[in-house]
Motif scaffolding. Structure first.
Motif, PDB file in Angstrom:
ATOM      1  N   LEU A  65      -7.679  -2.079   4.214  1.00 11.27           N
ATOM      2  CA  LEU A  65      -6.520  -1.441   4.825  1.00 11.27           C
ATOM      3  C   LEU A  65      -6.984  -0.255   5.648  1.00 11.27           C
ATOM      4  N   ASP A  66      -6.547  -0.193   6.904  1.00 11.54           N
ATOM      5  CA  ASP A  66      -6.824   0.938   7.792  1.00 11.54           C
ATOM      6  C   ASP A  66      -5.750   1.993   7.563  1.00 11.54           C
ATOM      7  N   ASP A  67      -6.098   3.038   6.816  1.00  9.51           N
ATOM      8  CA  ASP A  67      -5.163   4.125   6.522  1.00  9.51           C
ATOM      9  C   ASP A  67      -5.985   5.348   6.150  1.00  9.51           C
ATOM     10  N   GLU A 119      -1.494  11.458   4.513  1.00  9.09           N
ATOM     11  CA  GLU A 119      -0.191  10.793   4.393  1.00  9.09           C
ATOM     12  C   GLU A 119      -0.260   9.460   3.661  1.00  9.09           C
ATOM     13  N   LEU A 120      -1.252   8.618   3.984  1.00  4.98           N
ATOM     14  CA  LEU A 120      -1.408   7.302   3.353  1.00  4.98           C
ATOM     15  C   LEU A 120      -0.108   6.488   3.425  1.00  4.98           C
ATOM     16  N   ALA A 121       0.510   6.496   4.587  1.00  4.62           N
ATOM     17  CA  ALA A 121       1.800   5.821   4.748  1.00  4.62           C
ATOM     18  C   ALA A 121       1.700   4.326   4.504  1.00  4.62           C
ATOM     19  N   ARG A 122       0.640   3.704   5.000  1.00  6.08           N
ATOM     20  CA  ARG A 122       0.488   2.252   4.811  1.00  6.08           C
ATOM     21  C   ARG A 122       0.181   1.902   3.370  1.00  6.08           C
ATOM     22  N   LEU A 123      -0.612   2.716   2.713  1.00  3.01           N
ATOM     23  CA  LEU A 123      -0.942   2.448   1.316  1.00  3.01           C
ATOM     24  C   LEU A 123       0.308   2.463   0.454  1.00  3.01           C
ATOM     25  N   ARG A 124       1.199   3.410   0.690  1.00  2.00           N
ATOM     26  CA  ARG A 124       2.392   3.531  -0.144  1.00  2.00           C
ATOM     27  C   ARG A 124       3.267   2.288  -0.039  1.00  2.00           C
ATOM     28  N   GLN A 125       3.166   1.582   1.078  1.00  2.00           N
ATOM     29  CA  GLN A 125       3.927   0.334   1.225  1.00  2.00           C
ATOM     30  C   GLN A 125       3.362  -0.786   0.357  1.00  2.00           C
ATOM     31  N   CYS A 126       2.116  -0.621  -0.084  1.00  2.70           N
ATOM     32  CA  CYS A 126       1.450  -1.640  -0.917  1.00  2.70           C
ATOM     33  C   CYS A 126       1.509  -1.307  -2.403  1.00  2.70           C
ATOM     34  N   VAL A 157      -9.351   1.146   1.110  1.00  3.90           N
ATOM     35  CA  VAL A 157      -8.646   1.910   2.141  1.00  3.90           C
ATOM     36  C   VAL A 157      -9.674   2.743   2.893  1.00  3.90           C
TER      37      VAL A 157
END
Length: 203
Positions: free
Chosen positions: A88-90, A94-101, A67
């Motif tokens: 992953l670009d995050d 917040e790390l919003a995209r990471l939490r989706q993974c 990340v």
């Protein structure tokens, strides 16, 4: 955190990238080596830079998501390490995209936490907890610099981070103190605290 990302993007020269990748993960992670997964695991390396540590972990059979918000670092990492790791670009907090993974067996933040101010850390910790599987681990390294903090850096007292982690559902498993492996930082007296935190399954 946006200012920190902008500063790194401006400083992402070939020399900086080469120097970053030249440091030894074996030396860096020696204080917590016994707490890294031994069986194949899913790992998120947050603030991965050029993927030095992510590639090292992938070489041990782990599935690693690197990340990194700085495009120049992601591009350099892809060129250096090929398809060994996923990018992953995050960014924090917040790390919003990471939490989706999520979830991950190990979430790793090496030399990153001091770039968040206390308010940012309070936002980030619950997100890190949600990204960590029950029984999984969060590993943080906290930088202690004898000089005054520079732009985009804040003191990182262990007690503050441990308190935030406990409130988010982690137990402290291990704490270690060590000097810097970077020669210039070591000469300046920079030290690090490593925290190994285990998610305890509380709702």
């Amino acid at each position: 955190m946006n200012d920190v990302v902008a500063d790194y993007a401006a400083a992402a020269t070939p020399e900086l990238i080469a120097g970053y990748d030249a440091l030894s993960p074996e030396q860096i992670y020696a204080p917590v080596r016994d707490f890294l997964p031994r069986e194949p695991a899913r790992i998120a390396d947050i603030g991965a830079g050029t993927g030095r540590d992510a590639a090292w972990l992938a070489g041990q059979g782990h599935r690693v998501l690197a990340v990194e918000p700085v495009a120049a670092f992601r591009d350099a990492g892809a060129a250096l390490h090929g398809e060994r790791i996923e990018w992953l670009d995050d960014q924090l907090p917040e790390l919003a995209r990471l939490r989706q993974c999520a979830p991950f067996d190990l979430v790793l933040l090496c030399a990153v936490w001091h770039h968040l101010d206390p308010a940012g850390r309070a936002v980030a910790m619950p997100g890190l907890a949600s990204a960590t599987a029950t029984g999984g681990r969060l590993i943080l390294s906290l930088r202690h610099d004898p000089d005054a903090p520079g732009r985009g850096t804040w003191p990182a007292p262990p007690r503050e981070s441990i308190g935030l982690a406990r409130a988010a559902g982690f137990d402290l498993t291990h704490q270690a103190e060590t000097g810097s492996v970077h020669p210039e930082s070591r000469a300046r007296g920079v030290r690090w605290t490593w925290l190994v935190l285990t998610k305890d399954g509380r709702p």
